[in-house]
Motif scaffolding. Structure first.
Motif, PDB file in Angstrom:
ATOM      1  N   ASP A  87      -1.475   4.950 -11.340  1.00 42.82           N
ATOM      2  CA  ASP A  87      -1.311   4.586  -9.926  1.00 42.82           C
ATOM      3  C   ASP A  87      -0.957   3.115  -9.814  1.00 42.82           C
ATOM      4  OD1 ASP A  87      -1.480   5.660  -7.315  1.00 42.82           O
ATOM      5  OD2 ASP A  87      -3.252   6.819  -8.029  1.00 42.82           O
ATOM      6  N   ASP A  88      -0.350   2.803  -8.683  1.00 39.82           N
ATOM      7  CA  ASP A  88      -0.026   1.392  -8.445  1.00 39.82           C
ATOM      8  C   ASP A  88      -1.245   0.755  -7.799  1.00 39.82           C
ATOM      9  OD1 ASP A  88       0.876  -1.047  -7.750  1.00 39.82           O
ATOM     10  OD2 ASP A  88       2.254  -0.333  -6.177  1.00 39.82           O
ATOM     11  N   ILE A  89      -1.882  -0.137  -8.526  1.00 38.75           N
ATOM     12  CA  ILE A  89      -3.132  -0.723  -8.031  1.00 38.75           C
ATOM     13  C   ILE A  89      -2.894  -1.595  -6.794  1.00 38.75           C
ATOM     14  CG2 ILE A  89      -3.125  -2.732  -9.605  1.00 38.75           C
ATOM     15  CD1 ILE A  89      -6.289  -2.017  -9.716  1.00 38.75           C
ATOM     16  N   VAL A  90      -1.691  -2.203  -6.737  1.00 38.42           N
ATOM     17  CA  VAL A  90      -1.357  -3.055  -5.587  1.00 38.42           C
ATOM     18  C   VAL A  90      -1.361  -2.203  -4.324  1.00 38.42           C
ATOM     19  CG1 VAL A  90       0.326  -4.656  -4.625  1.00 38.42           C
ATOM     20  CG2 VAL A  90       0.047  -4.490  -7.107  1.00 38.42           C
ATOM     21  N   GLN A  91      -0.836  -1.014  -4.490  1.00 35.72           N
ATOM     22  CA  GLN A  91      -0.763  -0.106  -3.344  1.00 35.72           C
ATOM     23  C   GLN A  91      -2.151   0.354  -2.916  1.00 35.72           C
ATOM     24  OE1 GLN A  91       1.934   0.207  -1.574  1.00 35.72           O
ATOM     25  NE2 GLN A  91       0.560   1.321  -0.182  1.00 35.72           N
ATOM     26  N   VAL A  92      -3.001   0.614  -3.908  1.00 37.30           N
ATOM     27  CA  VAL A  92      -4.374   1.068  -3.616  1.00 37.30           C
ATOM     28  C   VAL A  92      -5.106  -0.002  -2.826  1.00 37.30           C
ATOM     29  CG1 VAL A  92      -6.592   1.705  -4.641  1.00 37.30           C
ATOM     30  CG2 VAL A  92      -4.491   2.599  -5.617  1.00 37.30           C
ATOM     31  N   VAL A  93      -4.978  -1.251  -3.278  1.00 38.54           N
ATOM     32  CA  VAL A  93      -5.665  -2.363  -2.611  1.00 38.54           C
ATOM     33  C   VAL A  93      -5.101  -2.543  -1.205  1.00 38.54           C
ATOM     34  CG1 VAL A  93      -6.009  -4.869  -2.659  1.00 38.54           C
ATOM     35  CG2 VAL A  93      -6.272  -3.534  -4.759  1.00 38.54           C
ATOM     36  N   ARG A  94      -3.780  -2.474  -1.134  1.00 39.01           N
ATOM     37  CA  ARG A  94      -3.144  -2.679   0.166  1.00 39.01           C
ATOM     38  C   ARG A  94      -3.620  -1.620   1.163  1.00 39.01           C
ATOM     39  NH1 ARG A  94       2.195  -2.942  -1.234  1.00 39.01           N
ATOM     40  NH2 ARG A  94       2.150  -5.177  -1.515  1.00 39.01           N
ATOM     41  N   GLY A  95      -3.626  -0.372   0.713  1.00 38.83           N
ATOM     42  CA  GLY A  95      -4.048   0.736   1.571  1.00 38.83           C
ATOM     43  C   GLY A  95      -5.475   0.544   2.073  1.00 38.83           C
ATOM     44  N   THR A  96      -6.382   0.169   1.157  1.00 39.19           N
ATOM     45  CA  THR A  96      -7.787  -0.019   1.525  1.00 39.19           C
ATOM     46  C   THR A  96      -7.908  -1.122   2.574  1.00 39.19           C
ATOM     47  OG1 THR A  96      -8.299   0.506  -0.772  1.00 39.19           O
ATOM     48  CG2 THR A  96     -10.091  -0.367   0.544  1.00 39.19           C
ATOM     49  N   LEU A  97      -7.165  -2.222   2.335  1.00 36.85           N
ATOM     50  CA  LEU A  97      -7.234  -3.357   3.258  1.00 36.85           C
ATOM     51  C   LEU A  97      -6.693  -2.972   4.633  1.00 36.85           C
ATOM     52  CD1 LEU A  97      -6.168  -6.304   0.936  1.00 36.85           C
ATOM     53  CD2 LEU A  97      -8.421  -5.885   1.874  1.00 36.85           C
ATOM     54  N   GLU A  98      -5.630  -2.172   4.618  1.00 38.95           N
ATOM     55  CA  GLU A  98      -5.027  -1.701   5.879  1.00 38.95           C
ATOM     56  C   GLU A  98      -6.070  -0.989   6.705  1.00 38.95           C
ATOM     57  OE1 GLU A  98      -1.931  -1.717   7.419  1.00 38.95           O
ATOM     58  OE2 GLU A  98      -1.571  -3.326   5.949  1.00 38.95           O
ATOM     59  N   ALA A  99      -6.760  -0.063   6.048  1.00 40.81           N
ATOM     60  CA  ALA A  99      -7.745   0.752   6.747  1.00 40.81           C
ATOM     61  C   ALA A  99      -8.887  -0.098   7.280  1.00 40.81           C
ATOM     62  CB  ALA A  99      -8.278   1.821   5.793  1.00 40.81           C
ATOM     63  N   TYR A 100      -9.159  -1.187   6.592  1.00 35.37           N
ATOM     64  CA  TYR A 100     -10.331  -1.983   6.923  1.00 35.37           C
ATOM     65  C   TYR A 100     -10.016  -3.100   7.909  1.00 35.37           C
ATOM     66  CZ  TYR A 100     -14.935  -3.889   5.944  1.00 35.37           C
ATOM     67  OH  TYR A 100     -16.211  -4.307   6.066  1.00 35.37           O
ATOM     68  N   ARG A 101      -8.722  -3.433   7.937  1.00 37.32           N
ATOM     69  CA  ARG A 101      -8.292  -4.627   8.657  1.00 37.32           C
ATOM     70  C   ARG A 101      -8.784  -4.672  10.108  1.00 37.32           C
ATOM     71  NH1 ARG A 101      -2.704  -5.199   7.668  1.00 37.32           N
ATOM     72  NH2 ARG A 101      -2.234  -7.312   7.099  1.00 37.32           N
ATOM     73  N   PHE A 102      -8.634  -3.523  10.799  1.00 35.85           N
ATOM     74  CA  PHE A 102      -8.945  -3.504  12.244  1.00 35.85           C
ATOM     75  C   PHE A 102     -10.413  -3.751  12.480  1.00 35.85           C
ATOM     76  CE2 PHE A 102      -5.208  -0.873  11.534  1.00 35.85           C
ATOM     77  CZ  PHE A 102      -4.308  -1.568  12.309  1.00 35.85           C
TER      78      PHE A 102
END
Ligand code: ADP
Length: 706
Positions: A553-568
């Protein structure tokens, strides 16, 4: 004491009681151990004492047996007269016949002592030679007149010579010859004088009475003087040697001190001659033998003198008592020249008494005892390989040893009781040990055992105590965990319920508001899911059933996705969030859900433990070997000494424990587990009040080039 006990908690009291109960049997065991050792020491002492006494009695019996033949021989008539010659010869013979005994001497009723060699104060009954033995008395008187009145020595010599031709007895001839010699010396005709004196020396020796110098001795002295006057040193020296030899082999009564005087002055002369000359003439060759004899003689003189001074008065007073039986020896240790001689003496039968002889004395021959008797007796005594018998002299040094063993310490020793009262029989251990040392090893063993038991108990108590403390701490943490988890569940549930009920009531007409409420419900249920996931994952982890699903898996994508969900959510809380991610993907083998959960846990903590400074920075970097994901905040921070503990389950740092934040103490435990499952590690740096930075370090070796 009891007052003090009141302040101790019941638990501690029970613990003390338990310790006491454990130690008690140990103490009792040790007490009995020590008692049995003391008893063993006592038994050993008794056994050894018995053995020593047995051996001693056996030796004493044998020593006393040496006297039996002597005592039985004394009952017969042994002496015809009390003449010196006869007595000395008899005493000498006794010494030969009884090798175990020596130093024989007799004491007469006047307190005189005689040994085989010398006598002291022993008055002889024989008549002194009288002038009557000289024939031609008138002529002798006229010779004396010529010598002393007319001072005509030549005429005197003529007359003395004429008297000599008529005199037959040796004593008379001695006497006249000495007059002739004296007259020649007066006329300075030394050679003729010497000849006259030599004739005296050639005559059979006459034993003179008490204090009278034997004529041969006087003659030899004169001859030496004559040679001195003639300046014939060699001959004078030879004469002095002859005098020395004669003095050594013909000592006479010591009473007047003349003998000692002659002996000492001759010894001095002879020594100085030997020291001066270096050529080995004949006299010097016999010198060592004479020296040996001199030593023996001086020892004998010392012995007889000592007997005369100390023992004789006691012997005479005891012999005057009727109670002293005949031939029963009495004993006394007599100090002589630094050692002690065990002297025995006994009353002699009537035949001796009639000659004026009161008592006989002797000493057991120590050399014989040590070299013949003791080896014979102790050779037959075998006490096993652990016991060696030895005989200690009066100064405590060994006189005889069965085997060569160290003798500074002994197991047991007993004094002789009947004879040799200053000697001891001793039992030695082959290693020179005492009874105490023999049992000492066991004593030390018991002590070590006891101390060992105490030590083991103390260690056990410490471990049990520590385990108990740990238990208490764990149960405290667990109850804290339960309360915080319930609290964490309660808040989102209350919110969901509140907004759900509000929506259900249909009171909210504004669509935008409704949308916001739906969003809150969704977010809070997500938080609930996250929390429950954490607890479930932890329980799986604890039971060992947690499974990871690794995929490329692309770890950058995993981190980005998690941050997206958490950002709000984070923005709602008023946080500023800085995110730095590489543009290119980094593909590697990961469990993306696990990584996402770990990151979420770190983000949650960063939000939870921040006060005024609401700032979060997330960064993903890559170097040759590692991918590093860091989450940084400016919150309350963690004390240095607790940094290592925050990854333990249920642990909550002191800076945050009192804060109003809730937490399970499981978040970081899970983070660590997840990262380690990826063969990576988690690092933390923090300052109290300054914020914290957590870094997940994941190895790249599983990375796949995109
Ligand atoms: P909790 O559910 O209590 O947050 P965690 O395992 O996630 O449990 O964290 C353990 C403890 O570590 C926390 O209770 C807190 O004291 C401390 N901690 C974790 N992250 C931070 C942070 N970012 N700032 C300050 N303290 C933190």
């Amino acid at each position: 004491m009891f007052g003090l006990l009141k302040h101790i908690s019941p638990k501690t009291r029970i613990l003390f009681f338990a310790i006491f109960l454990i130690l008690l049997p140990g103490a009792i065991l040790s007490y009995f151990g020590f008692r049995s050792i003391s008893e063993k020491a006592e038994n050993l002492t008794t056994t050894y004492r018995g053995t020593v006494i047995l051996v001693r009695d056996r030796i004493e019996t044998e020593i006393l047996r040496l006297e039996e033949p002597l005592r039985s021989s004394l009952t017969e008539q042994q002496l015809k007269s009390d003449s010196f010659k006869e007595i000395e010869a008899w005493l000498g013979e006794l010494e030969l016949r009884h090798p175990g005994l020596g130093h024989f001497f007799l004491v007469n009723s006047q307190g005189g002592v005689i040994s085989a060699t010398v006598s002291l104060g022993w008055v002889k009954t024989e008549e002194e030679p009288e002038l009557g033995e000289i024939a031609g008395m008138t002529e002798f008187r006229s010779a004396e007149e010529s010598e002393f009145v007319k001072k005509d020595c030549a005429a005197a010599v003529q007359s003395y010579k004429s008297v000599l031709t008529k005199t037959r007895t040796p004593a008379g001839r001695d006497f006249v010859l000495s007059r002739i010699g004296r007259c020649y010396f007066k006329m300075k005709r030394y050679r003729e004088g010497i000849d006259a004196y030599k004739k005296i020396v050639a005559l059979p020796d006459q034993r003179s009475g008490s204090g009278i110098v034997p004529s041969s001795i006087a003659a030899l002295t004169q001859i030496a003087d004559g040679y001195a006057s003639l300046g014939e040193d060699k001959k004078r020296e030879a004469t002095l040697f002859a005098l020395y030899e004669r003095l050594l082999y013909h000592p006479w009564d010591l009473e007047g001190g003349e003998y000692s005087y002659y002996l000492n002055s001759t010894i001095e002369e002879v020594n100085s001659i030997v020291n001066r000359s270096s050529n080995g003439n004949q006299t010097e060759r016999v010198f060592p033998r004479l020296k040996e004899r001199e030593k023996e003689l001086l020892a004998e003189l010392g012995f007889v003198r000592r007997i005369h001074q100390t023992l004789v008065p006691q012997v005479l007073s005891e012999m005057s008592r009727e109670t002293v039986s005949q031939l029963v020896p009495l004993r006394i240790p007599l100090p002589l020249d630094g050692s002690i001689i065990e002297v025995s003496y006994l009353r002699l039968p009537g035949s001796f008494q009639r000659l004026g002889i009161s008592a006989m004395g002797y000493a057991v021959n120590e050399d014989y005892l040590v070299s013949v008797l003791l080896p014979r007796i102790l050779g037959a005594v075998d006490l096993g390989k652990d016991l060696v018998v030895g005989i200690l002299g009066s100064d405590g040094t060994p006189r005889y040893l069965q085997k060569n063993v160290p003798t500074s310490k002994y197991l047991m020793a007993e004094n002789f009781s009947k004879t040799f009262s200053t000697w001891k029989v001793a039992l030695f251990h082959p290693d020179g040990k005492t009874v105490e040392e023999l049992v000492g090893r066991e004593k030390h063993l018991y002590l070590a055992l006891f101390l060992g038991i105490v030590a083991v108990m103390v260690i056990g108590i410490v471990f049990v105590g520590r385990a108990a403390l740990h238990e208490v701490e764990a149960s405290r943490m667990k109850s804290e965990f339960v309360s915080s988890v319930s609290h964490e569940l309660k808040t989102p549930l209350a919110l969901i319920r509140m907004f759900g009920e509000t929506l259900e009531s249909g009171l909210v007409s504004d669509e935008a508001k409704r949308q916001e409420f739906y969003h809150i419900i969704t977010k809070e249920s997500e938080r609930l899911t996250h929390l429950i996931n954490n607890v479930l994952n932890f329980s799986k982890m604890e039971t060992g059933s947690k499974q990871y699903r690794f995929e490329e898996d692309d770890i950058v994508q995993v981190v980005r996705g998690t941050l997206e969900a958490y950002r709000f959510h984070i923005r709602d809380l008023g946080f500023e969030m800085v995110i730095q991610l590489p543009d290119d993907p980094i593909v590697m083998m990961i469990d993306k859900d696990a990584i996402s959960q770990a990151l979420l846990n770190l983000l949650n903590n960063a939000a939870k433990y921040s006060d005024e400074q609401k700032f979060i920075r997330v960064e993903l970097t890559k170097n040759v070997d590692w991918v590093l994901i860091s989450v940084e905040d400016r919150g309350v921070g963690i004390p240095q000494d607790e940094l290592g503990k925050i990854f333990e389950k249920f642990y909550r740092a002191s800076t945050t424990r009192t804060k109003e934040t809730t937490g399970s103490g499981l978040g970081l435990t899970l983070v660590k587990h997840i990262v380690e499952a990826h063969t990576g590690s988690v690092e933390v740096s923090s300052t109290v009040g300054g914020g914290s930075r957590f870094v997940l370090r994941l190895p790249l070796q599983q990375a796949v080039d995109s």
